[in-house]
Design a protein around this motif. Structure first.
Motif, PDB file in Angstrom:
ATOM      1  N   GLY A 157       0.800  -1.212   0.000  1.00  0.00           N
ATOM      2  CA  GLY A 157       0.000   0.000   0.000  1.00  0.00           C
ATOM      3  C   GLY A 157       0.834   1.263   0.000  1.00  0.00           C
ATOM      4  O   GLY A 157       1.883   1.343  -0.648  1.00  0.00           O
ATOM      5  N   ASP A 158       0.383   2.262   0.753  1.00  0.00           N
ATOM      6  CA  ASP A 158       0.975   3.593   0.732  1.00  0.00           C
ATOM      7  C   ASP A 158       2.231   3.629   1.609  1.00  0.00           C
ATOM      8  O   ASP A 158       2.152   3.583   2.845  1.00  0.00           O
ATOM      9  CB  ASP A 158      -0.054   4.615   1.229  1.00  0.00           C
ATOM     10  CG  ASP A 158       0.418   6.050   1.045  1.00  0.00           C
ATOM     11  OD1 ASP A 158       1.633   6.268   0.856  1.00  0.00           O
ATOM     12  OD2 ASP A 158      -0.439   6.957   1.091  1.00  0.00           O
ATOM     13  N   GLN A 159       3.399   3.754   0.966  1.00  0.00           N
ATOM     14  CA  GLN A 159       4.660   3.757   1.706  1.00  0.00           C
ATOM     15  C   GLN A 159       4.780   4.989   2.609  1.00  0.00           C
ATOM     16  O   GLN A 159       5.344   4.909   3.705  1.00  0.00           O
ATOM     17  CB  GLN A 159       5.836   3.709   0.727  1.00  0.00           C
ATOM     18  CG  GLN A 159       5.751   2.600  -0.321  1.00  0.00           C
ATOM     19  CD  GLN A 159       5.631   1.216   0.285  1.00  0.00           C
ATOM     20  OE1 GLN A 159       6.557   0.729   0.934  1.00  0.00           O
ATOM     21  NE2 GLN A 159       4.486   0.558   0.093  1.00  0.00           N
ATOM     22  N   LYS A 160       4.236   6.118   2.154  1.00  0.00           N
ATOM     23  CA  LYS A 160       4.325   7.342   2.957  1.00  0.00           C
ATOM     24  C   LYS A 160       3.529   7.226   4.249  1.00  0.00           C
ATOM     25  O   LYS A 160       3.945   7.723   5.297  1.00  0.00           O
ATOM     26  CB  LYS A 160       3.848   8.538   2.140  1.00  0.00           C
ATOM     27  CG  LYS A 160       4.770   8.883   0.973  1.00  0.00           C
ATOM     28  CD  LYS A 160       4.262  10.093   0.203  1.00  0.00           C
ATOM     29  CE  LYS A 160       5.192  10.438  -0.955  1.00  0.00           C
ATOM     30  NZ  LYS A 160       4.702  11.611  -1.729  1.00  0.00           N
ATOM     31  N   THR A 161       2.385   6.567   4.169  1.00  0.00           N
ATOM     32  CA  THR A 161       1.598   6.357   5.388  1.00  0.00           C
ATOM     33  C   THR A 161       2.376   5.507   6.380  1.00  0.00           C
ATOM     34  O   THR A 161       2.371   5.769   7.591  1.00  0.00           O
ATOM     35  CB  THR A 161       0.262   5.672   5.042  1.00  0.00           C
ATOM     36  OG1 THR A 161      -0.489   6.523   4.185  1.00  0.00           O
ATOM     37  CG2 THR A 161      -0.549   5.387   6.301  1.00  0.00           C
ATOM     38  N   PHE A 162       3.072   4.510   5.869  1.00  0.00           N
ATOM     39  CA  PHE A 162       3.876   3.668   6.758  1.00  0.00           C
ATOM     40  C   PHE A 162       5.006   4.468   7.392  1.00  0.00           C
ATOM     41  O   PHE A 162       5.285   4.325   8.594  1.00  0.00           O
ATOM     42  CB  PHE A 162       4.445   2.482   5.992  1.00  0.00           C
ATOM     43  CG  PHE A 162       5.351   1.616   6.831  1.00  0.00           C
ATOM     44  CD1 PHE A 162       4.827   0.832   7.849  1.00  0.00           C
ATOM     45  CD2 PHE A 162       6.716   1.616   6.630  1.00  0.00           C
ATOM     46  CE1 PHE A 162       5.649   0.048   8.645  1.00  0.00           C
ATOM     47  CE2 PHE A 162       7.552   0.834   7.415  1.00  0.00           C
ATOM     48  CZ  PHE A 162       7.021   0.044   8.420  1.00  0.00           C
ATOM     49  N   LEU A 163       5.662   5.297   6.599  1.00  0.00           N
ATOM     50  CA  LEU A 163       6.741   6.119   7.160  1.00  0.00           C
ATOM     51  C   LEU A 163       6.216   6.987   8.300  1.00  0.00           C
ATOM     52  O   LEU A 163       6.899   7.195   9.312  1.00  0.00           O
ATOM     53  CB  LEU A 163       7.358   6.989   6.075  1.00  0.00           C
ATOM     54  CG  LEU A 163       8.252   6.268   5.055  1.00  0.00           C
ATOM     55  CD1 LEU A 163       8.649   7.219   3.942  1.00  0.00           C
ATOM     56  CD2 LEU A 163       9.479   5.693   5.738  1.00  0.00           C
ATOM     57  N   ALA A 164       5.008   7.489   8.155  1.00  0.00           N
ATOM     58  CA  ALA A 164       4.425   8.317   9.209  1.00  0.00           C
ATOM     59  C   ALA A 164       4.164   7.512  10.471  1.00  0.00           C
ATOM     60  O   ALA A 164       4.158   8.059  11.582  1.00  0.00           O
ATOM     61  CB  ALA A 164       3.131   8.948   8.710  1.00  0.00           C
ATOM     62  N   PRO A 168      10.482   7.988  14.370  1.00  0.00           N
ATOM     63  CA  PRO A 168      11.277   8.968  13.614  1.00  0.00           C
ATOM     64  C   PRO A 168      12.735   8.554  13.435  1.00  0.00           C
ATOM     65  O   PRO A 168      13.338   8.827  12.392  1.00  0.00           O
ATOM     66  CB  PRO A 168      11.150  10.249  14.449  1.00  0.00           C
ATOM     67  CG  PRO A 168       9.829  10.101  15.142  1.00  0.00           C
ATOM     68  CD  PRO A 168       9.696   8.628  15.438  1.00  0.00           C
ATOM     69  N   ALA A 169      13.300   7.885  14.431  1.00  0.00           N
ATOM     70  CA  ALA A 169      14.702   7.472  14.318  1.00  0.00           C
ATOM     71  C   ALA A 169      14.898   6.407  13.240  1.00  0.00           C
ATOM     72  O   ALA A 169      16.004   6.219  12.734  1.00  0.00           O
ATOM     73  CB  ALA A 169      15.192   6.940  15.664  1.00  0.00           C
ATOM     74  N   LEU A 170      13.815   5.722  12.886  1.00  0.00           N
ATOM     75  CA  LEU A 170      13.885   4.651  11.903  1.00  0.00           C
ATOM     76  C   LEU A 170      13.706   5.156  10.478  1.00  0.00           C
ATOM     77  O   LEU A 170      14.100   4.485   9.519  1.00  0.00           O
ATOM     78  CB  LEU A 170      12.808   3.612  12.226  1.00  0.00           C
ATOM     79  CG  LEU A 170      12.863   2.236  11.575  1.00  0.00           C
ATOM     80  CD1 LEU A 170      14.143   1.505  11.937  1.00  0.00           C
ATOM     81  CD2 LEU A 170      11.643   1.425  11.974  1.00  0.00           C
ATOM     82  N   ARG A 171      13.140   6.340  10.318  1.00  0.00           N
ATOM     83  CA  ARG A 171      12.733   6.805   8.982  1.00  0.00           C
ATOM     84  C   ARG A 171      13.869   6.948   7.990  1.00  0.00           C
ATOM     85  O   ARG A 171      13.711   6.571   6.819  1.00  0.00           O
ATOM     86  CB  ARG A 171      11.949   8.122   9.122  1.00  0.00           C
ATOM     87  CG  ARG A 171      10.576   7.906   9.716  1.00  0.00           C
ATOM     88  CD  ARG A 171       9.860   9.210   9.989  1.00  0.00           C
ATOM     89  NE  ARG A 171       8.705   8.994  10.859  1.00  0.00           N
ATOM     90  CZ  ARG A 171       8.054   9.961  11.480  1.00  0.00           C
ATOM     91  NH1 ARG A 171       8.441  11.225  11.309  1.00  0.00           N
ATOM     92  NH2 ARG A 171       7.031   9.678  12.253  1.00  0.00           N
ATOM     93  N   PRO A 172      15.035   7.473   8.371  1.00  0.00           N
ATOM     94  CA  PRO A 172      16.113   7.566   7.363  1.00  0.00           C
ATOM     95  C   PRO A 172      16.477   6.207   6.776  1.00  0.00           C
ATOM     96  O   PRO A 172      16.714   6.088   5.563  1.00  0.00           O
ATOM     97  CB  PRO A 172      17.278   8.169   8.157  1.00  0.00           C
ATOM     98  CG  PRO A 172      16.623   8.929   9.266  1.00  0.00           C
ATOM     99  CD  PRO A 172      15.421   8.115   9.642  1.00  0.00           C
ATOM    100  N   ALA A 465      16.324  -1.342  16.303  1.00  0.00           N
ATOM    101  CA  ALA A 465      15.735  -1.025  15.003  1.00  0.00           C
ATOM    102  C   ALA A 465      14.758  -2.112  14.565  1.00  0.00           C
ATOM    103  O   ALA A 465      13.686  -1.821  14.021  1.00  0.00           O
ATOM    104  CB  ALA A 465      16.828  -0.850  13.955  1.00  0.00           C
ATOM    105  N   THR A 466      15.122  -3.376  14.803  1.00  0.00           N
ATOM    106  CA  THR A 466      14.222  -4.476  14.453  1.00  0.00           C
ATOM    107  C   THR A 466      12.917  -4.371  15.239  1.00  0.00           C
ATOM    108  O   THR A 466      11.826  -4.519  14.679  1.00  0.00           O
ATOM    109  CB  THR A 466      14.889  -5.832  14.744  1.00  0.00           C
ATOM    110  OG1 THR A 466      16.081  -5.949  13.955  1.00  0.00           O
ATOM    111  CG2 THR A 466      13.948  -6.977  14.399  1.00  0.00           C
ATOM    112  N   ALA A 467      13.017  -4.092  16.549  1.00  0.00           N
ATOM    113  CA  ALA A 467      11.817  -3.967  17.378  1.00  0.00           C
ATOM    114  C   ALA A 467      10.961  -2.788  16.920  1.00  0.00           C
ATOM    115  O   ALA A 467       9.726  -2.873  16.872  1.00  0.00           O
ATOM    116  CB  ALA A 467      12.214  -3.804  18.840  1.00  0.00           C
ATOM    117  N   ALA A 468      11.595  -1.677  16.550  1.00  0.00           N
ATOM    118  CA  ALA A 468      10.848  -0.509  16.076  1.00  0.00           C
ATOM    119  C   ALA A 468      10.141  -0.803  14.761  1.00  0.00           C
ATOM    120  O   ALA A 468       9.002  -0.370  14.541  1.00  0.00           O
ATOM    121  CB  ALA A 468      11.794   0.676  15.918  1.00  0.00           C
ATOM    122  N   MET A 469      10.799  -1.537  13.892  1.00  0.00           N
ATOM    123  CA  MET A 469      10.189  -1.899  12.614  1.00  0.00           C
ATOM    124  C   MET A 469       8.971  -2.790  12.835  1.00  0.00           C
ATOM    125  O   MET A 469       7.914  -2.600  12.217  1.00  0.00           O
ATOM    126  CB  MET A 469      11.218  -2.619  11.747  1.00  0.00           C
ATOM    127  CG  MET A 469      10.723  -2.992  10.364  1.00  0.00           C
ATOM    128  SD  MET A 469      10.447  -1.544   9.335  1.00  0.00           S
ATOM    129  CE  MET A 469      10.086  -2.336   7.757  1.00  0.00           C
TER     130      MET A 469
END
Length: 488
Positions: A157-164, A168-172, A465-469
């Motif tokens: 689906g919408d990748q931008k929605t997922f980024l939101a 925040p530390a995971l987004r880059p 990072a894995t847990a945040a994902m």
């Protein structure tokens, strides 16, 4: 040291040529010439306690020599589990494949559809060559399903929605995966380069990894290439309810019908899972000659569900049996996997759904077609490939009182990898007394584990990072964002 031999014949106490359809015959001699069964001749004397059946096929796998629990990819729902696969250490591609194929052989498997997971996409040709060598050395049939994806790199689906939804530390890190899509023309050329590594035991298949990860235009291009050159296609399809929900939102007229309209459905296609196929979709697959791999253990371990095998049977859809690199006990025991399929799908109460004959046909004939195509295999008869599993039947029946007990019932109740006397592929002994004799699996596995530990200690995985994902994935799908709902 590994020792293997090609056989002129094998003598067995009994042959179960048609499990579920006919009684065992024997004692008998199976004569072998040029890798095929030349004759089956009755022998006099007492039975030896061994039984020969056609060797089963692993219709879908990923060939990971290091199993997922080893690097902390603990069983979970598929969408939350996929991010943990990045924890796998970078390993030697040859050892990774050779250990996996040898373990499969020791589990009774004569052929596998290897849905390749690249360790380094820029080195996919080198990885393919290494897997080709591993197939030659171990000696089982391997179809290398060359992966391609060009959409939805993070979620359906919408990748931008997922980024939101992500920390925040995971987004880059996530944004770095949103580069320009891959070009299918380059992929098709690369597959032809891979074909240089094909040999008697190794072939290349197209692998658009899944409909949710490959654009319609690329799927159509792959379908067209397959129609022109006859190369088989292998892909995942409708493994989870989230994939089903995404597909119903993205394709209101039906994802399977869309695949048919672009020319993908044909006897050259095999699909893995199909857990959320409808009865009508199963019927369309049957009409087009598509083969489904039923991956029961994996679907339990990854919380996907139970495949609609009753619909497959009702529609006449061909299906095989696959381990998906997630067998029930992490041991690649195909005999146990067949029993699990049997117990789940034979029918509950007094309803009879899956017959023993249909199960064995799927595990030996239809699954084989998905890997090799039509070569007359999956049976013990003159002219068939000499791919034979010899079992210690006496060990299974020491307490069985009736001399005429149905051997199919015995196998479906008791047979496991510990009963394997020999696996013969193309007339060559691959496994003897439970041990792969073509390569030294224990030594290769020890080297692989040592390599993994060194890599793990040098560059430990980022657990945070894995847990945040995983949290972000659960939030995204939990909100229904994959089918257009808003983030909550």
């Amino acid at each position: 040291m590994p020792q293997s031999s090609s056989l002129a014949h094998i003598d067995v106490g009994a042959i179960l040529a048609n499990p579920g359809k006919g009684a065992a015959s024997g004692p008998a001699r199976i004569s072998i010439e040029d890798g095929r069964i030349a004759a089956v001749t009755p022998l006099g004397g007492a039975k030896t306690g061994t039984m020969a059946i056609a060797a089963p096929v692993n219709a879908h796998d990923h060939g990971r020599g290091l199993r997922t629990l080893a690097f902390g990819a603990v069983d979970d729902g598929l969408e939350a589990w996929i991010p943990t696969l990045s924890r796998e250490p970078k390993l030697d591609a040859y050892r990774r494949a050779a250990v996996a194929f040898a373990r499969m052989a020791e589990g009774g498997i004569c052929a596998t559809n290897h849905s390749h997971g690249p360790q380094d996409e820029s080195r996919i040709l080198e990885e393919c060559e290494a897997v080709s060598r591993a197939a030659a050395d171990v000696g089982i049939h391997v179809a290398f399903a060359a992966p391609f994806t060009d959409r939805n790199p993070l979620v359906y689906g919408d990748q931008k929605t997922f980024l939101a939804a992500a920390d925040p530390a995971l987004r880059p890190r996530l944004e770095a995966r949103l580069g320009p899509p891959k070009e299918v023309k380059a992929y098709l050329r690369r597959v032809e380069e891979m074909a240089a590594f094909e040999h008697e035991r190794f072939s290349i298949q197209y692998c658009p990894v899944g409909a949710q990860w490959v654009s319609d235009a690329s799927l159509a291009a792959i379908a067209e290439a397959s129609a022109v050159n006859g190369r088989r296609i292998h892909m995942h399809l409708l493994e989870t309810r989230y994939q089903r929900e995404w597909a119903d939102h993205a394709y209101p007229d039906g994802i399977v019908r869309q695949l048919d309209e672009i020319g993908l459905l044909s006897p050259r296609l095999s699909i893995a899972h199909g857990v959320y196929l409808t009865a009508d979709e199963s019927a369309l697959l049957a009409e087009r000659g598509v083969i489904v791999s039923v991956n029961t253990s994996s679907n339990f371990r990854l919380r996907s569900g139970i495949a609609p095998v009753a619909d497959f049977i009702g529609a006449g859809t061909r299906f095989g049996v696959g381990l998906d690199a997630q067998p029930l006990d992490d041991d690649d025991d195909m005999l146990r996997e067949m029993r699990l399929v049997w117990l789940n799908h034979r029918g509950f109460g007094l309803d009879d759904v899956l017959t023993a004959a249909r199960l064995f046909e799927g595990a030996t004939v239809d699954g084989r077609r998905a890997v090799i195509g039509e070569d007359g295999g999956g049976r013990i008869a003159p002219g068939a490939p000499a791919d034979i599993l010899e079992l210690d039947y006496a060990a299974m029946t020491a307490d069985v009182l009736a001399a005429d007990a149905d051997p199919t019932n015995v196998l479906l109740t008791r047979a496991t990898r510990k009963h394997i006397r020999r696996l013969i592929v193309g007339g060559r002994v691959i496994v003897a007394d439970g041990r792969c004799v073509t390569v030294d699996r224990p030594a290769l596995e020890a080297e692989l584990i040592g390599e993994a530990k060194r890599s793990w200690n040098a560059v430990p995985p980022d657990d945070a990072a894995t847990a945040a994902m995983k949290r972000a994935v659960r939030r995204y799908y939990g909100c229904g964002c994959h089918f257009g709902a808003g983030l909550r």
